[in-house]
Design a protein around this motif. Structure first.
Motif, PDB file in Angstrom:
ATOM      1  N   TRP A 399       0.826  -1.194   0.000  1.00  0.00           N
ATOM      2  CA  TRP A 399       0.000   0.000   0.000  1.00  0.00           C
ATOM      3  C   TRP A 399       0.871   1.258   0.000  1.00  0.00           C
ATOM      4  CZ3 TRP A 399       1.186  -2.677   4.382  1.00  0.00           C
ATOM      5  CH2 TRP A 399       1.610  -1.958   5.496  1.00  0.00           C
ATOM      6  N   MET A 400       0.238   2.376  -0.336  1.00  0.00           N
ATOM      7  CA  MET A 400       0.877   3.687  -0.225  1.00  0.00           C
ATOM      8  C   MET A 400       0.307   4.378   1.006  1.00  0.00           C
ATOM      9  SD  MET A 400       2.858   4.120  -3.007  1.00  0.00           S
ATOM     10  CE  MET A 400       2.937   5.857  -3.324  1.00  0.00           C
ATOM     11  N   GLU A 401       1.185   5.007   1.785  1.00  0.00           N
ATOM     12  CA  GLU A 401       0.749   5.690   3.008  1.00  0.00           C
ATOM     13  C   GLU A 401       1.280   7.113   3.025  1.00  0.00           C
ATOM     14  OE1 GLU A 401       1.687   5.117   7.666  1.00  0.00           O
ATOM     15  OE2 GLU A 401       0.713   3.407   6.689  1.00  0.00           O
ATOM     16  N   GLU A 402       0.384   8.072   3.268  1.00  0.00           N
ATOM     17  CA  GLU A 402       0.766   9.484   3.253  1.00  0.00           C
ATOM     18  C   GLU A 402       1.398   9.879   4.584  1.00  0.00           C
ATOM     19  OE1 GLU A 402      -1.154  13.741   1.862  1.00  0.00           O
ATOM     20  OE2 GLU A 402      -2.420  12.306   2.938  1.00  0.00           O
ATOM     21  N   ARG A 403       2.536  10.513   4.480  1.00  0.00           N
ATOM     22  CA  ARG A 403       3.182  11.008   5.688  1.00  0.00           C
ATOM     23  C   ARG A 403       2.323  12.099   6.330  1.00  0.00           C
ATOM     24  NH1 ARG A 403       9.572  11.785   3.933  1.00  0.00           N
ATOM     25  NH2 ARG A 403       9.876   9.650   3.140  1.00  0.00           N
ATOM     26  N   ARG A 454      -3.093  18.351  -1.116  1.00  0.00           N
ATOM     27  CA  ARG A 454      -2.167  18.431   0.026  1.00  0.00           C
ATOM     28  C   ARG A 454      -0.704  18.392  -0.400  1.00  0.00           C
ATOM     29  NH1 ARG A 454      -6.024  15.216   3.157  1.00  0.00           N
ATOM     30  NH2 ARG A 454      -4.940  13.302   2.586  1.00  0.00           N
ATOM     31  N   ARG A 455      -0.456  17.967  -1.639  1.00  0.00           N
ATOM     32  CA  ARG A 455       0.935  17.873  -2.135  1.00  0.00           C
ATOM     33  C   ARG A 455       1.800  17.078  -1.158  1.00  0.00           C
ATOM     34  NH1 ARG A 455      -2.179  20.458  -5.155  1.00  0.00           N
ATOM     35  NH2 ARG A 455      -1.540  22.267  -6.401  1.00  0.00           N
ATOM     36  N   GLY A 456       1.334  15.897  -0.786  1.00  0.00           N
ATOM     37  CA  GLY A 456       2.014  15.114   0.245  1.00  0.00           C
ATOM     38  C   GLY A 456       3.073  14.170  -0.301  1.00  0.00           C
ATOM     39  N   HIS A 457       3.694  13.461   0.627  1.00  0.00           N
ATOM     40  CA  HIS A 457       4.696  12.438   0.313  1.00  0.00           C
ATOM     41  C   HIS A 457       4.112  11.085   0.728  1.00  0.00           C
ATOM     42  CE1 HIS A 457       9.207  11.432  -0.075  1.00  0.00           C
ATOM     43  NE2 HIS A 457       8.518  10.320  -0.153  1.00  0.00           N
ATOM     44  N   TRP A 458       3.986  10.168  -0.244  1.00  0.00           N
ATOM     45  CA  TRP A 458       3.394   8.859  -0.009  1.00  0.00           C
ATOM     46  C   TRP A 458       4.485   7.799  -0.042  1.00  0.00           C
ATOM     47  CZ3 TRP A 458      -2.064   7.947   0.380  1.00  0.00           C
ATOM     48  CH2 TRP A 458      -2.838   9.111   0.291  1.00  0.00           C
ATOM     49  N   ASP A 459       4.608   7.039   1.055  1.00  0.00           N
ATOM     50  CA  ASP A 459       5.611   5.979   1.150  1.00  0.00           C
ATOM     51  C   ASP A 459       5.040   4.658   0.644  1.00  0.00           C
ATOM     52  OD1 ASP A 459       7.626   7.576   2.370  1.00  0.00           O
ATOM     53  OD2 ASP A 459       6.534   7.436   4.265  1.00  0.00           O
ATOM     54  N   LEU A 460       5.885   3.877  -0.023  1.00  0.00           N
ATOM     55  CA  LEU A 460       5.498   2.544  -0.483  1.00  0.00           C
ATOM     56  C   LEU A 460       5.778   1.550   0.648  1.00  0.00           C
ATOM     57  CD1 LEU A 460       4.453   0.818  -2.826  1.00  0.00           C
ATOM     58  CD2 LEU A 460       6.831   0.579  -3.603  1.00  0.00           C
ATOM     59  N   LEU A 496       2.915  14.014 -10.094  1.00  0.00           N
ATOM     60  CA  LEU A 496       3.076  12.787  -9.323  1.00  0.00           C
ATOM     61  C   LEU A 496       4.473  12.255  -9.641  1.00  0.00           C
ATOM     62  CD1 LEU A 496      -0.118  13.062  -9.863  1.00  0.00           C
ATOM     63  CD2 LEU A 496      -0.185  10.679  -9.141  1.00  0.00           C
ATOM     64  N   VAL A 497       5.338  12.324  -8.652  1.00  0.00           N
ATOM     65  CA  VAL A 497       6.764  12.081  -8.883  1.00  0.00           C
ATOM     66  C   VAL A 497       7.207  10.831  -8.135  1.00  0.00           C
ATOM     67  CG1 VAL A 497       9.048  13.115  -8.846  1.00  0.00           C
ATOM     68  CG2 VAL A 497       7.028  14.598  -8.903  1.00  0.00           C
ATOM     69  N   PRO A 498       7.489   9.712  -8.829  1.00  0.00           N
ATOM     70  CA  PRO A 498       8.105   8.569  -8.145  1.00  0.00           C
ATOM     71  C   PRO A 498       9.483   8.972  -7.621  1.00  0.00           C
ATOM     72  CG  PRO A 498       7.193   7.919 -10.265  1.00  0.00           C
ATOM     73  CD  PRO A 498       7.183   9.417 -10.235  1.00  0.00           C
ATOM     74  N   VAL A 499       9.768   8.661  -6.368  1.00  0.00           N
ATOM     75  CA  VAL A 499      11.013   9.111  -5.740  1.00  0.00           C
ATOM     76  C   VAL A 499      11.613   8.005  -4.879  1.00  0.00           C
ATOM     77  CG1 VAL A 499      10.376  11.552  -5.709  1.00  0.00           C
ATOM     78  CG2 VAL A 499       9.757  10.101  -3.776  1.00  0.00           C
ATOM     79  N   ARG A 500      12.885   8.199  -4.546  1.00  0.00           N
ATOM     80  CA  ARG A 500      13.576   7.370  -3.559  1.00  0.00           C
ATOM     81  C   ARG A 500      14.267   8.303  -2.570  1.00  0.00           C
ATOM     82  NH1 ARG A 500      16.964   2.736  -6.662  1.00  0.00           N
ATOM     83  NH2 ARG A 500      16.604   1.571  -4.749  1.00  0.00           N
ATOM     84  N   THR A 501      14.254   7.922  -1.302  1.00  0.00           N
ATOM     85  CA  THR A 501      14.974   8.705  -0.297  1.00  0.00           C
ATOM     86  C   THR A 501      16.464   8.430  -0.423  1.00  0.00           C
ATOM     87  OG1 THR A 501      14.930   6.988   1.409  1.00  0.00           O
ATOM     88  CG2 THR A 501      12.999   8.436   1.249  1.00  0.00           C
ATOM     89  N   ALA A 502      17.259   9.173   0.366  1.00  0.00           N
ATOM     90  CA  ALA A 502      18.710   8.973   0.344  1.00  0.00           C
ATOM     91  C   ALA A 502      19.079   7.546   0.724  1.00  0.00           C
ATOM     92  CB  ALA A 502      19.383   9.962   1.293  1.00  0.00           C
ATOM     93  N   TRP A 506      11.313   3.779  -1.435  1.00  0.00           N
ATOM     94  CA  TRP A 506      10.490   4.226  -2.551  1.00  0.00           C
ATOM     95  C   TRP A 506       9.228   4.939  -2.074  1.00  0.00           C
ATOM     96  CZ3 TRP A 506      11.883   3.845  -7.631  1.00  0.00           C
ATOM     97  CH2 TRP A 506      12.942   3.001  -7.944  1.00  0.00           C
ATOM     98  N   GLY A 507       8.727   5.826  -2.934  1.00  0.00           N
ATOM     99  CA  GLY A 507       7.468   6.496  -2.656  1.00  0.00           C
ATOM    100  C   GLY A 507       7.050   7.347  -3.836  1.00  0.00           C
ATOM    101  N   VAL A 508       6.000   8.130  -3.637  1.00  0.00           N
ATOM    102  CA  VAL A 508       5.509   9.063  -4.644  1.00  0.00           C
ATOM    103  C   VAL A 508       5.319  10.417  -3.973  1.00  0.00           C
ATOM    104  CG1 VAL A 508       3.601   9.669  -6.192  1.00  0.00           C
ATOM    105  CG2 VAL A 508       4.386   7.291  -6.051  1.00  0.00           C
ATOM    106  N   ARG A 509       5.873  11.430  -4.578  1.00  0.00           N
ATOM    107  CA  ARG A 509       5.760  12.795  -4.057  1.00  0.00           C
ATOM    108  C   ARG A 509       4.808  13.586  -4.933  1.00  0.00           C
ATOM    109  NH1 ARG A 509       9.335  16.309  -1.198  1.00  0.00           N
ATOM    110  NH2 ARG A 509       8.149  18.186  -0.741  1.00  0.00           N
ATOM    111  N   LEU A 510       3.836  14.268  -4.326  1.00  0.00           N
ATOM    112  CA  LEU A 510       2.909  15.135  -5.046  1.00  0.00           C
ATOM    113  C   LEU A 510       3.379  16.573  -4.855  1.00  0.00           C
ATOM    114  CD1 LEU A 510       1.326  12.474  -4.842  1.00  0.00           C
ATOM    115  CD2 LEU A 510      -0.726  13.812  -4.381  1.00  0.00           C
ATOM    116  N   ARG A 511       3.547  17.318  -5.977  1.00  0.00           N
ATOM    117  CA  ARG A 511       4.124  18.643  -5.826  1.00  0.00           C
ATOM    118  C   ARG A 511       3.841  19.521  -7.043  1.00  0.00           C
ATOM    119  NH1 ARG A 511      10.309  19.367  -6.432  1.00  0.00           N
ATOM    120  NH2 ARG A 511       9.447  21.322  -7.216  1.00  0.00           N
ATOM    121  N   ASN A 512       4.047  20.822  -6.859  1.00  0.00           N
ATOM    122  CA  ASN A 512       4.102  21.775  -7.951  1.00  0.00           C
ATOM    123  C   ASN A 512       5.563  21.920  -8.374  1.00  0.00           C
ATOM    124  OD1 ASN A 512       1.346  22.305  -7.943  1.00  0.00           O
ATOM    125  ND2 ASN A 512       1.552  23.921  -6.392  1.00  0.00           N
ATOM    126  N   ALA A 513       5.799  22.603  -9.483  1.00  0.00           N
ATOM    127  CA  ALA A 513       7.171  22.791  -9.947  1.00  0.00           C
ATOM    128  C   ALA A 513       7.329  24.187 -10.517  1.00  0.00           C
ATOM    129  CB  ALA A 513       7.524  21.747 -10.996  1.00  0.00           C
TER     130      ALA A 513
END
Length: 628
Positions: A399-403, A454-460, A496-502, A506-513
């Motif tokens: 599942w994806m979970e929003e921080r 909300r432009r949140g960060h969702w963790d996988l 909707l930006v697939p991302v990895r932390t340092a 893995w997760g998905v970041r929602l954001r403006n640019a």
């Protein structure tokens, strides 16, 4: 009589002794003497000391043959006349206010000993010392190691100031061997009436990169191992006698670190190992509690157990298996009402086999990509390095979970059976893996308007459940290995930006640019990228690279044509990596920082002048440059 005597033993550190003495001479506590003890150097170090001595009457030089750092320190103590004592190694440095802070603390509290936090000094970069980070996270006055047990890791001598009367009352002196500081530091902590703990940095501990330059780099040599084990035994005896409640904490660290070194050295020697070395290790292990044994991972526990039983030929075989990634002991449950989990290996007795506390998920992705507007992925989840073939009817939930909010979107839930595979490591070696496969799909349409806004960060996230076992974890993996991070997609004006932390999670970041990079490549040793800014603002922009570890910044030009920008960064001009790897954040600075979103899927890897760079996307989807 000076307030403080600083004793500096040195041996063949011509390159470092000058900066060391300069850092001491620059202390804001000026009323001190510096007693340098040359332990038979064969380089120009003594001449460097003499040059500093000519310009500073507080510095003195004592010469001796090569008798070891313990003897050199004892000689220094005999010549010291200050009310307080401090020790500095000749290749390290001291921050300007360090001694004043510690002496002032002792003058205020009346404690016997003051100690402070430490940074590792690698070339010109300061990195927090893992051994000191927790113990010195918060200041504490008039405490004691029995009330602040994390100080059990504070086994070095030099991040401290000692009251001289206290030193003499305990009759402290250094064993004339390597690893001489641990038993003395622990005796001081235990014997002190009270101790002041400073959270401020008081010492810069140099990490040298010349081959064979330090005692630690020669840790597998028989003489080095002998001295290490003697210090371990001396410290263990002290704690068992004077602070028995601290012994389990000491044993946990010692089993992990010192016994790990003993295992590696004696496994290489095999049956031909010096019996005296084996005897020293066994003597220590005879006094280790079952609680402490259980604190180390099963794989290390098995190896230390074989050493304890003097089964060196078996130890060599198991150590080689573990090094090659082919050990993989089975794991299984026992008990109905109180289910516990046990590793299984023919050489491991049942009372040392429980692994309930160490079972954890290692979940990684094998593939991840957008197909038909949906993010589809597959992966594998293992229970560490255990063979899970005896586990049946296991279910994997993704599942994806929003921080922040904890809201979740279910991606998949299915039954899975473990399979074997060979997995490429970061060094290119392929190692076996026994794991449960899983697959999932993420449809952005599953997100509500409020969640998009909300432009949140969702963790996988992932859960493995079955056979009475339930474990949750994040899906992660080494950043330098596949799969590539997919390009971002846009929905309802939100990226909707697939991302990895340092750390590779893995997760998905929602954001403006405010800026989007549409092209990113390596051209002849240069990082070249271009894109578009939504608001060019006033003035000329500049490209700023900021190193995460220490805030170091570098600047490069940006060419602006309307809303289009273009930048070129010569990779060879970037400051060299410090430690295992360095991460640089890329910012366009135009009076305000703009983090450009990377829209491309490509993740170039470049080697420039024997330096390896990875051009990647950070956990906010913006450009990140890494060097390993």
């Amino acid at each position: 009589m000076p307030v403080l005597s600083v004793i500096v033993p040195f041996y063949n550190v011509e390159k470092y002794i000058g900066p060391c003495l300069d850092s001491i001479a620059a202390q804001t506590l000026a009323d001190l003497e510096v007693i340098c003890v040359d332990d038979g150097s064969g380089d120009g170090g003594p001449a460097v000391v003499e040059s500093r001595q000519a310009g500073d009457g507080r510095i003195s030089l004592i010469r001796q043959g090569n008798r070891g750092v313990g003897h050199a320190r004892n000689i220094g103590v005999r010549h010291a006349s200050g009310r307080y004592l401090a020790f500095v190694d000749g290749d390290d440095t001291v921050p300007p206010d360090a001694f004043k802070r510690m002496v002032s603390s002792l003058e205020t509290t009346g404690s016997d000993l003051a100690c402070g936090n430490v940074m590792r000094l690698y070339r010109n970069l300061l990195i927090p010392s893992w051994a000191h980070r927790e113990a010195f996270a918060k200041p504490a006055k008039r405490t004691h190691i029995t009330r602040h047990p994390l100080l059990i890791r504070d086994r070095m001598l030099w991040n401290k100031v000692y009251r001289r009367s206290f030193w003499d009352r305990l009759g402290l002196s250094f064993p004339e061997r390597m690893y001489e500081d641990q038993p003395v530091a622990m005796a001081a902590h235990v014997g002190a009436r009270s101790v002041d703990v400073l959270a401020r940095i008081v010492y810069h501990w140099r990490q040298r990169d010349e081959p064979g330059a330090s005692i630690t780099q020669r840790r597998l040599e028989p003489g080095n191992l002998r001295d290490r084990l003697l210090s371990v035994l001396q410290t263990a005896d002290l704690l068992a006698r004077d602070a028995p409640r601290l012994k389990p904490d000491f044993d946990r660290d010692t089993l992990d670190i010192d016994m790990g070194v003993a295992v590696e050295a004696l496994a290489a020697m095999g049956p031909s190992a010096d019996p005296e070395l084996v005897d020293l290790a066994v003597r220590y292990l005879d006094g280790v509690s079952r609680e402490a044994w259980q604190s180390i991972p099963f794989e290390r526990r098995l190896q230390v157990h074989l050493l304890h039983r003097r089964r060196l030929e078996e130890l060599s075989g198991v150590f080689t298996q573990a090094r090659q990634g082919s050990l993989w002991p089975k794991v299984g449950p026992s008990g109905l009402l109180r289910r516990r989990w046990y590793g299984r290996h023919p050489a491991m007795p049942g009372h040392l086999s429980e692994v309930s506390g160490e079972l954890g998920l290692q979940a990684r992705l094998v593939s991840l990509d957008w197909r038909d507007g949906v993010l589809r992925g597959s992966g594998r989840v293992a229970l560490g390095t255990f063979d899970v073939g005896d586990l049946r009817r296991v279910r994997v939930r993704v599942w994806m979970e929003e921080r922040g909010t904890g809201e979740s979107v279910l991606l998949s839930e299915e039954e899975s059976a473990a399979t074997w595979d060979r997995v490429e490591q970061e060094d290119g070696v392929r190692l076996p893996e026994h794991a449960f496969p899983f697959a999932f799909t993420f449809d952005p349409a599953a997100l509500s308007r409020a969640q998009l806004a909300r432009r949140g960060h969702w963790d996988l996230c992932l859960r493995l459940r079955g056979n009475g076992l339930r474990l949750d974890g994040r899906v992660a993996g080494p950043r330098w290995l596949p799969p590539l991070v997919p390009a971002p997609r846009r929905r309802s004006g939100v990226w909707l930006v697939p991302v990895r932390t340092a750390k590779g999670a893995w997760g998905v970041r929602l954001r403006n640019a405010q800026a989007v990079i549409g092209e990113c490549r390596v051209d002849g040793g240069d990082l070249v990228f271009s894109g578009e800014m939504s608001d060019v603002g006033d003035g000329d922009p500049v490209l700023r690279l900021r190193r995460r570890s220490d805030g170091e910044e570098m600047y490069f030009p940006v060419v602006l044509a309307g809303q289009d920008f273009h930048a070129r960064v010569p990779l060879a001009d970037i400051d060299e990596s410090v430690g295992h790897e360095s991460w640089w954040e890329v910012v366009i600075d135009q009076g305000r920082p703009i983090r450009p979103l990377v829209r491309t899927k490509e993740r170039p890897v470049a080697t420039v002048a024997d330096r390896r760079f990875l051009i990647d996307r950070g956990e906010d989807g913006c450009l990140m440059l890494a060097e390993r």
